[in-house]
Design a protein around this motif. Structure first.
Motif, mmCIF file in Angstrom:
data_model
loop_
_atom_site.group_PDB
_atom_site.id
_atom_site.type_symbol
_atom_site.label_atom_id
_atom_site.label_comp_id
_atom_site.label_asym_id
_atom_site.label_seq_id
_atom_site.Cartn_x
_atom_site.Cartn_y
_atom_site.Cartn_z
ATOM 1 N N GLY A 276 0.899 -1.356 -0.002
ATOM 2 C CA GLY A 276 0.001 0.075 -0.105
ATOM 3 C C GLY A 276 0.963 1.303 0.131
ATOM 4 O O GLY A 276 2.083 1.273 -0.262
ATOM 5 N N GLY A 277 0.346 2.279 0.322
ATOM 6 C CA GLY A 277 0.781 3.758 0.161
ATOM 7 C C GLY A 277 1.503 4.114 1.539
ATOM 8 O O GLY A 277 0.734 3.802 2.717
ATOM 9 N N ASP A 278 2.658 4.934 1.568
ATOM 10 C CA ASP A 278 2.955 5.371 2.834
ATOM 11 C C ASP A 278 3.287 7.137 2.627
ATOM 12 O O ASP A 278 4.459 7.197 2.331
ATOM 13 N N PHE A 279 2.220 7.854 2.428
ATOM 14 C CA PHE A 279 2.305 9.126 1.930
ATOM 15 C C PHE A 279 1.918 10.063 3.390
ATOM 16 O O PHE A 279 1.190 9.787 3.905
ATOM 17 N N ILE A 280 2.671 11.031 3.140
ATOM 18 C CA ILE A 280 2.402 12.247 4.302
ATOM 19 C C ILE A 280 1.046 12.964 4.249
ATOM 20 O O ILE A 280 0.690 13.484 5.149
ATOM 21 N N ASP A 281 0.266 12.766 3.000
ATOM 22 C CA ASP A 281 -0.903 13.485 2.703
ATOM 23 C C ASP A 281 -1.964 12.632 2.805
ATOM 24 O O ASP A 281 -3.382 13.340 2.396
ATOM 25 N N ARG A 282 -2.230 11.690 2.864
ATOM 26 C CA ARG A 282 -3.317 10.745 2.571
ATOM 27 C C ARG A 282 -3.368 9.394 3.367
ATOM 28 O O ARG A 282 -2.259 8.830 3.359
ATOM 29 N N ASP A 283 -4.456 8.894 3.509
ATOM 30 C CA ASP A 283 -4.641 7.510 4.318
ATOM 31 C C ASP A 283 -3.792 7.520 5.436
ATOM 32 O O ASP A 283 -2.997 6.325 5.777
#
Length: 684
Positions: A276-283
């Motif tokens: 999955g994603g590891d972003f600072i602005d979502r989820d």
């Protein structure tokens, strides 16, 4: 020897039960009368509110914020610690991945296809992909081809607009088509929806959604009946070593690069892999352990993929906290409300009472932590609600108790006020110890009264009129005695017995007692001048006052006690009252009492020997309407008599012309003529 057998009479037992029932009903009736319908209704309403607070605080606005904060504290303190959860591995797109691929949304699918080939070759247990494919890309064919070739059970994210309103219709249609084309023996859809509480914190599993595919953690593992409802608490793990994360996390490009892919295969063999994603602005989600998990100084939020990892680890550990049954929560709420109400009724030592109250609040604070520690699900446990419910119960019953106490106090003060001055009654109610529960020796001013001829009068008129007159008379005298601060001892027929100096002594007791003695005579005069028409003439009120020793306190038996005074002071005052008849006076005060009054409006009435006594008593009579020179003249006459001077007779005779209606003065002249050299006049 035979043993006697006691038989119980059923009729007697029935009568006892009925008597107890009547007693309870009477108590309830008194309670209703004392509280009144409005106060009683409000008390019951507040108790019900206390019960509701103690039961539904998790769903009550504002209060639920406090409950959540307390739960988050419990969840953080007792979160299971692990060195590392090595059964679950996270592979993520991160900011570096986006820079590498030059593609942010949607994420690059070629790198995913390459990583999946490496993961599949490494022999992972299963793969969960937390990425929604909602729009077409040029490399879709490559990714779909990879999906078809996978040997590892793989689950691809699915979201329904009914539960995920952020997904547009067109996006959902593409997602359905994409999943339909990708689905095969080893690839199935999975639900990834995470439902946070209204404060945005992820505390619980997402309940099953109608028509939705299995939730990711459930899909990746074998079915577990304890997790089938997906409605329990998430048991987040915390690292035993702050320098080590709970889960291994790798950037996805590491598995797409042939140079590093083979080296990393050992880290995912026989593991559950989450992509999955590891972003600072979502989820990103706030969690109960945010402060603990914030190891790198970030905002303390957790990516959705890691939330899924914690739930997957929880499922693998078969660690679903046992929910607390609703009936237990109702019972606890009821106990809390009752305890709060009963606590308001606790009486006794202040330290003891404070200890009990603090102990209850400590229980509300500690017990939920204890339950959390032993594995109970305290997510819906109303810890703050218990304290608030207890407080409402305490306040409601306490308010009612104060109302009852106020009325009882008013009644008690009114009852005491019939025998004591209001100021003394108030002091005794504030400090009951001042009303001695045993006899004690005190110096008091005792005052006795008697209504001349009332016994004879009572035989000449109707009993109803006797009662009316007597009550009126005693009311007048009692009012006078209490006005001057006296303690009413008793009524003996038409006689009033009162004293000053107990249960509380004041410096001016003598002055007030003397003024009261004269005022009692005046009240009697006013009474006999205002009797109803047709009632025979009533005699004067005679008063006797003495100062001396008495035993004062409560006397009687267990069933009935009376606060009274016994001893010489009382006996002498009674004899002085009786001596008025022989001396034709109105009020007689002994020298012992007169010298302590601080008043100068008494004239000496000679020395007498009371009936039944051998020791003479110097007596005085208050004449506040006399001029000072006349009182001094009588004093000089008494002194001359003591010195054997017979000229006093002419001086007293001259005063008799001025005070011709003063029977006491004429009686004094007769007694002085019958004695010499200050001899005492003995009463027969």
């Amino acid at each position: 020897m035979t043993e006697a057998v006691r038989h119980t009479d059923p009729a007697s037992s029935s009568r006892d039960v009925k008597a107890e029932a009547r007693g309870v009903l009477q108590s309830l009736r008194r309670l209703f009368d004392q509280l009144g319908p409005i106060r009683l209704s409000s008390t019951i309403l507040f108790l019900i509110l206390a019960l509701m607070m103690a039961r539904f605080s998790w769903t009550t606005p504002l209060i639920q914020d406090a409950e959540r904060a307390l739960y988050d504290m419990r969840a953080s303190v007792f979160a299971p610690q692990v060195e590392k959860e090595d059964r679950v591995v996270m592979i993520v797109y991160n900011e570096d991945t986006l820079k590498l691929t030059g593609q942010r949304s949607p994420v690059d699918r070629t790198i995913l296809a390459q990583a999946l080939e490496t993961i599949d070759a490494a022999g992972a247990k299963s793969i969960g992909i937390d990425i929604l494919f909602t729009m077409p890309q040029d490399d879709d064919a490559l990714l779909l081809s990879t999906f078809k070739q996978l040997q590892t059970p793989t689950y691809l994210a699915y979201a329904d607009p009914k539960y995920n309103p952020e997904i547009a219709f067109a996006e959902h249609e593409f997602l359905k088509d994409f999943l339909s084309e990708a689905e095969g023996p080893n690839l199935k859809p999975t639900s990834i929806r995470l439902n946070t509480d209204s404060d945005g914190v992820q505390r619980r599993w997402t309940p099953e959604q109608d028509g939705a595919p299995p939730f990711m953690a459930m899909a990746l593992t074998k079915p577990n009946p304890r997790f089938s409802a997906n409605d329990g608490t998430i048991r987040y793990l915390v690292p035993a070593n702050a320098d080590m994360p709970v889960f291994d996390k790798f950037p996805i490009e590491s598995f797409a690069d042939p140079a590093t892919a083979e080296m990393l295969q050992s880290f995912i063999q026989d593991k559950y892999v989450l992509i999955g994603g590891d972003f600072i602005d979502r989820d990103r989600f706030e969690t109960p352990i945010g402060a603990i998990s914030d190891l790198e100084g970030t905002d303390g939020k957790m990516i959705g993929l890691e939330v899924h990892a914690h739930m997957l680890a929880q499922l693998l550990n078969d660690d679903m906290p046992a929910p607390i049954p609703g009936w237990i929560l109702w019972t606890a709420a009821l106990i809390v409300a009752i305890c709060g109400g009963l606590s308001a009724l606790i009486m006794g030592n202040a330290v003891k009472v404070a200890g009990i109250l603090i102990g209850q609040f400590a229980f509300f604070l500690v017990f939920p932590f204890f339950l959390q520690n032993i594995g109970a699900d305290t997510l819906t446990l109303p810890a703050f609600g218990w304290a608030l419910g207890w407080l409402f119960g305490y306040a409601s019953v306490g308010s009612a108790a104060r109302t009852i106490n106020s009325k009882q106090r008013a009644f008690a003060q009114g009852a005491l006020g019939k025998y004591l001055p209001q100021s003394i009654a108030g002091e005794i109610l504030r400090d009951p110890e001042k009303l001695s529960l045993h006899g004690e020796k005190r110096k008091i001013f005792a005052v006795f009264t008697d209504l001349e001829g009332f016994t004879k009068l009572s035989h000449a008129i109707e009993p109803e009129m006797v009662a009316t007159l007597l009550n009126d008379y005693l009311d007048r005298l009692s009012e006078v005695a209490l006005e001057y601060g006296g303690t009413i001892d008793k009524f003996v027929g038409d006689a009033l017995v009162t004293f000053w100096g107990a249960p509380i002594a004041y410096a001016d007791d003598g002055e007030r007692a003397a003024k009261a003695a004269y005022a009692l005579y005046q009240a009697g005069e006013d009474f006999r001048k205002n009797v109803p028409e047709g009632v025979p003439p009533i005699g004067r009120t005679r008063v006797g006052m003495h100062y001396g020793d008495a035993i004062v306190g409560n006397f009687g038996g267990e069933g009935r006690i009376q606060y009274t005074a016994l001893g010489d002071a009382m006996n002498t005052a009674a004899r002085l009252e009786a001596a008025n008849k022989a001396l034709e006076t109105k009020v007689l005060i002994s020298r012992e009492a007169m010298e302590r009054t601080g008043l100068d409006w008494c004239r000496p009435m000679g020395k007498i020997t009371l009936r039944g006594r051998s020791t003479p008593v110097e007596v005085f009579e208050p004449v506040p309407d006399w001029e000072q020179k006349d009182r001094e003249a009588v004093t000089a006459i008494i002194a001359a008599h003591q010195n054997g001077d017979t000229d006093y007779v002419q001086a007293l005779s001259a005063m008799m012309k001025q005070y011709s209606e003063d029977l006491g003065l004429g009686n004094l002249l007769k007694r002085l003529e019958k004695t010499k050299n200050g001899e005492s006049y003995a009463l027969g």
